[in-house]
Every structure is written in C-alpha cells, then in structure tokens.
Design an enzyme around this catalytic site. Structure first.
Site, mmCIF file in Angstrom:
data_model
loop_
_atom_site.group_PDB
_atom_site.id
_atom_site.type_symbol
_atom_site.label_atom_id
_atom_site.label_comp_id
_atom_site.label_asym_id
_atom_site.label_seq_id
_atom_site.Cartn_x
_atom_site.Cartn_y
_atom_site.Cartn_z
ATOM 1 N N TRP A 86 -22.362 15.142 9.123
ATOM 2 C CA TRP A 86 -21.252 14.860 8.416
ATOM 3 C C TRP A 86 -21.244 15.665 7.154
ATOM 4 O O TRP A 86 -22.359 15.923 6.528
ATOM 5 C CB TRP A 86 -21.560 13.260 7.994
ATOM 6 C CG TRP A 86 -21.200 12.295 9.120
ATOM 7 C CD1 TRP A 86 -22.177 11.539 9.693
ATOM 8 C CD2 TRP A 86 -20.005 12.216 9.955
ATOM 9 N NE1 TRP A 86 -21.693 10.771 10.667
ATOM 10 C CE2 TRP A 86 -20.172 11.222 10.986
ATOM 11 C CE3 TRP A 86 -18.732 12.674 9.759
ATOM 12 C CZ2 TRP A 86 -19.242 10.738 11.649
ATOM 13 C CZ3 TRP A 86 -17.808 12.070 10.716
ATOM 14 C CH2 TRP A 86 -18.202 11.260 11.785
ATOM 15 N N GLU A 142 -5.564 -3.936 -1.823
ATOM 16 C CA GLU A 142 -5.764 -5.072 -1.136
ATOM 17 C C GLU A 142 -6.963 -5.682 -1.826
ATOM 18 O O GLU A 142 -7.333 -6.991 -1.343
ATOM 19 C CB GLU A 142 -6.647 -4.583 0.303
ATOM 20 C CG GLU A 142 -5.632 -4.245 1.257
ATOM 21 C CD GLU A 142 -5.323 -2.612 1.318
ATOM 22 O OE1 GLU A 142 -5.257 -2.186 2.326
ATOM 23 O OE2 GLU A 142 -5.516 -2.011 0.141
ATOM 24 N N LYS A 172 -16.648 16.383 10.312
ATOM 25 C CA LYS A 172 -17.731 16.413 11.051
ATOM 26 C C LYS A 172 -17.931 17.628 11.837
ATOM 27 O O LYS A 172 -16.989 18.282 12.493
ATOM 28 C CB LYS A 172 -17.382 15.358 12.259
ATOM 29 C CG LYS A 172 -18.794 15.196 13.317
ATOM 30 C CD LYS A 172 -18.533 13.737 14.216
ATOM 31 C CE LYS A 172 -19.776 13.546 14.971
ATOM 32 N NZ LYS A 172 -19.570 12.559 16.036
ATOM 33 N N THR A 181 0.942 -1.301 0.036
ATOM 34 C CA THR A 181 0.127 -0.059 -0.095
ATOM 35 C C THR A 181 0.931 1.211 0.048
ATOM 36 O O THR A 181 2.242 1.073 0.369
ATOM 37 C CB THR A 181 -0.940 0.042 1.163
ATOM 38 O OG1 THR A 181 -0.083 0.017 2.499
ATOM 39 C CG2 THR A 181 -1.765 -1.186 1.256
#
Length: 541
Positions: free
Chosen positions: A440, A330, A435, A185
């Site tokens: 949100w 992944e 937030k 990654t």
C-alpha cells in the site's frame, strides 16, 4: 430502577429561546458589499419568529422541508433558527453541486420551499422547472417581481414575508428524536445521500463543540465561520454559538483570500474554521499582502488532511495554531479534535497536531481489516475506520445503502491507524489508496511530502494502471506563482522522505487541482482526465 430526572426534550426551539434571551447581545456580523453589518442575537430571535409566522402563512407545518440556497449570512442564520424550531425540517442545498445533483436532492427530499440569496438566483432559477415538489421561492435581496419562476411556484420577497408578523413565536415542544435538519453528501460516487439530524443530535453535538477538547467555543469568542452553512451545518458552529453566546462572523460570498484577510484585519476574530484549501490560498495571499493574525487563538481545519508544511508555516510566520479535526456529513461532523496532551515537548505536540486528532467522548471508533476483523489501537495496524455515536447517522434518508453500515457501525471509507491514546491518523480514503506490487502507498503521505517543497502550492496523488506493479502513483503538481520546479527535482526531494519503492515515476504539472463542492481534492476528475489523455504526464526513468 428509573432516575428521578425530568424528561424534557432537547429542542432547537429551546436553544433559540435561550440563545436569543440570555445571550441577546452576542452578534452576527455579515460581510457585505459595503463592509460589515451587525445584528444581535436578540434581534435575530425576533426576525426568526417573524420568519416562522411567514412560513406558517404559506402552509408550512409539521415536518415539511424548507430548503436554503444561501451563503453564510444573518438571513441564513434566521432560517437555521426558525425552520427546525417551528417543527419543519431545514434542508441546506449545496450551491456548488452539479445541476442534476441539485435537482435530484430537491426532489428526493421533497423540498416545499426554497429560500435563496439574490446573487445565487442565476444558478437556481433554471433548475426550478425540474423541482416538482417546490411551491414557494423566497428571495433575499431581490424584488420578487423581477424573478422568473414556472407556473405553480410562488415567488415571495424575504422581507415582505417577515413584515408585520409578530416578533414572538410559541416554539412547540417537539420530540427530540424528530428531524430538525438535513444535508446530503457531495455525491462524488453515485447519487448524493441524505443525512437527517435530530434535535437531540444537534444539541449534543453543539455541547461537544463547545468543550475544551473539541472546538473550545466560548462566550468571549468571535468565530469566523468560513466553512459553508450548506456543508455539514457549518460544522455545527451556528448552534454552538447560540448555546454559549459566541459572536459569529459570516463571510457571505466573500470567500476569496483578499476579503478574508480584510475580515481578519478589520473584525479581529479569535477563532476560525475552514477546509485546508482556503488556508493554502490565504497563506499565498499573505506572502504579498501581510496581515496581523495575532487575534486568532485557534484555527480548526477539517474536510481533508492539512499538509504539515502549511501548519508549520502558519505557526512560524504568524503564531497561529492549526487544529485538525476529522468528520463527515454523516457524523454531524465532529468525530475527532487535534488538541494535544498537556506537557508535551514542542516536537511531540506538533506530531500530534499532524494527526486527525483524538476521538471525542461520545464517538466510539474501531478499525477493521478487509475481513471485518477489529484491529488493535497500536498506531501500526492499518484498517478502515468505523464509528458510532449519538450524532452519527444510522442510515440514509430513503436509501438502503446497507453496504455503508456494519452491525450498527458507520463504515467511513477512511483508512488509517489509531494510537493507544486514541489519536486517528488517516493514510487515505479506501478508494484513493494505491496498491502497488501488493504493497500500500498512501496518497495523502506523498502529497504532504511534495507540498513541503518550497516551490509547490498544491499536489494531488492518484493511482494509475501499471503493467508490472498493477498501480503506481501519479503526482499532479501546482507550482507557486513565478516558481519553476521540475519532476526530477521533486523526485530527488522525496529521497529519504519516503521508501525508495514509493518514489513516483509519473508526474504532471497543472494550473489547479480540481476540487469537489466542499473544497476537497476531486481525484475522480483527475483519474478521468488521465484516462482520457488530458494530462501531460512526464515519466522518469
């Protein structure tokens, strides 16, 4: 009751045998300093066999790691074929990582050999003293006598290693669950993590990539593989091309808009794949240097969300359909594909193209709330995406990272909704969502709306501390060349597009949005620049 079917392994060796014989006339076309050079799959098969013999001669056997430090080109394709097919493990090093990350990855993977393009040696050779497991450096396109390496590392020329070796190799029968290749990654948070692909997972992923509900790669295609071969195995394109006999165009180091436009004009690819930032830059270039794009039946975009304004511009100006896909290192990486249902109105079809697409057959998905409770697929409930399937990692190499998994499901860190029809719509990364006052705000949605302004080339949104609301959005804007646009004008542009309480008060204008090693917006660097006072922030009342 057991079936009567034969139990034969799905190995890369079998894929190489098939692709280089049945599809021997398919081509790898590499764009070089003097234009394109072409090698057939049949010729590649012979050179892959010679490479395997050469690697055997320097002691590579079993599952030792052979790393590559290369652009997309035919030599890299030979390594893609030879290394896993002979039973070793291909490790594609990301050339854009920071030096300390490259050292960590090479050490962690215990790379024994590195095959490197000559043009990349200035990046690699200073790091060789830190790579204690490396014993051989194989250089492509350079005289090995001109390359400096520490004691204990033998420098070999690529062509010299191949020369005189047999053009056939007895590819061994391997356990299909054994390691074939590995990628790490990008390591934007913490050390990079190793993902190890099996022969079986690559086979199954390649089959899915060729299906019409995914990348729809066919023998008649000529695929422009802009996505790097060190980025999630070039999204599986090299192996999918071998499977169906599609020709593939490799841009080598020429990833800038001008040469990419020339490739499209000259070589006439039918399909292409790259991250959105590549297409944004190409679109800007085409405004001044137009090229006929009618050859492209499909453009696949992944890595990050594609702005709807960019999708609309390519469709209206060039007749090119952009298909979004979602995935990660992944997930090999194919998780979704944005091919809309048949028979829809143009408006409904475009709405679905603006999602991340629908999950493919082998990938199971769910969204969960903060307590881990599974949420319904209703297009309304927002939660973290978790996935599982035969080409999705169940662990990281030599890294516990148990917090990344939930009872056999991979926690993706992506936040969004899933519709009743299985379409994924991401609202943010879990670490990027804002937030504000207990509500949100999606940074991705704000970015898309800002980039719909005709004078904006790029926009990235981060959350910054706010005494009253905890967090508020800060919009970093890159204006188009020659354009002048103000924060007041952009905020007014958003009125009616987002809820009033989401309208940003903080704006900054920058020359370029920082990018990660795989072309995504690097919001970690933006947040750091803001914290250090490195951004000139305009605050609107």
């Amino acid at each position: 009751m057991k079936s009567t079917m034969q139990d034969t392994p799905m190995s890369i060796g079998q894929l190489v045998r098939f692709g280089t014989s049945i599809h021997s006339s398919a081509e790898i076309i590499t764009w070089g300093d003097n234009g394109p050079t072409t090698v057939t799959f049949g010729e590649l098969g012979k050179r892959a066999a010679q490479l395997a013999h050469g690697l055997r001669s320097i002691g590579i056997d079993d599952d030792q790691r052979v790393a590559t430090f290369m652009w997309n080109n035919s030599a890299h394709m030979e390594a893609y074929m030879a290394v896993p097919a002979m039973g070793a493990v291909l490790h594609t090093l990301n050339i854009r990582l920071f030096p300390e990350q490259l050292t960590y990855i090479a050490e962690h993977a215990e790379d024994r050999v590195i095959i490197a393009d000559a043009s990349l040696l200035p990046l690699l050779t200073p790091l060789l003293p830190t790579m204690t497991t490396v014993r051989h450096l194989i250089v492509v396109g350079a005289d090995p006598l001109d390359v400096q390496a520490p004691d204990g590392i033998q420098v070999l020329g690529y062509e010299g290693l191949l020369a005189g070796n047999p053009e056939e190799f007895d590819w061994p029968e391997l356990d299909e669950t054994s390691a074939a290749a590995m990628c790490y990654t990008s390591g934007t948070t913490g050390d990079p993590k190793g993902v190890v692909y099996s022969h079986r997972s690559i086979w199954l992923h390649s089959m899915q990539a060729c299906m019409t509900d995914a990348m729809a790669i066919a023998q008649s295609d000529k695929v422009l593989a802009i996505v790097p071969m060190f980025h999630a195995m070039s999204w599986g394109l090299p192996y999918a091309a071998l499977m169906v006999g599609a020709s593939i165009i490799m841009p080598d180091k020429y990833l800038q808009p001008a040469p990419l436009a020339k490739m499209i004009e000259t070589l006439r690819p039918t399909a292409a794949a790259a991250v959105p930032t590549i297409w944004q830059a190409l679109h800007t270039h085409l405004a001044e240097h137009p090229v006929d794009l009618s050859c492209l039946r499909d453009v696949v975009v992944g890595g990050s969300a594609c702005p709807p304004s960019l999708m609309l511009a390519f469709h209206e100006e060039y007749g090119v359909h952009i298909t979004q896909a979602w995935g990660m290192t992944e997930t090999s990486p194919l998780g979704t594909s944005g091919r809309p249902d048949a028979g829809l109105s143009p408006e409904d079809e475009f709405d679905l193209r603006c999602t991340q697409g629908r999950f493919v057959a082998a990938v199971r998905a769910r969204i969960v709330d903060d307590a881990g409770k599974e949420l319904p697929w209703d297009g309304e409930h927002v939660g973290e995406l978790e996935v599982r399937g035969p080409w999705i990692t169940g662990s990281y190499y030599r890294d516990d990272a148990s917090d990344k998994f939930d009872d056999g499901w991979l926690r993706t860190g992506d936040v969004g909704t899933i519709s009743p029809g299985g379409y994924l719509k991401l609202t943010d990364r879990s670490k990027d969502i804002i937030k504000s006052g207990g509500e949100w705000i999606s940074s991705v949605e704000l970015e898309n709306h800002v980039m719909a302004h005709p004078d904006v080339r790029e926009a990235a949104v981060i959350g910054v501390p706010d005494q009253k609301w905890d967090e508020r959005p800060l919009v970093a804007v890159v204006a188009k060349d020659g354009a002048e646009v103000s924060a007041d004008e952009l905020r007014e542009f958003l009125v009616g597009r987002v809820a009033h309480w989401q309208l940003p008060e903080r704006w900054t204008f920058i020359d370029e949005v920082p990018k990660t090693s795989v072309g995504k917006y690097d919001k970690k660097r933006l947040r750091s620049s803001h914290a250090d006072g490195g951004l000139n922030v305009i605050e609107l009342v």
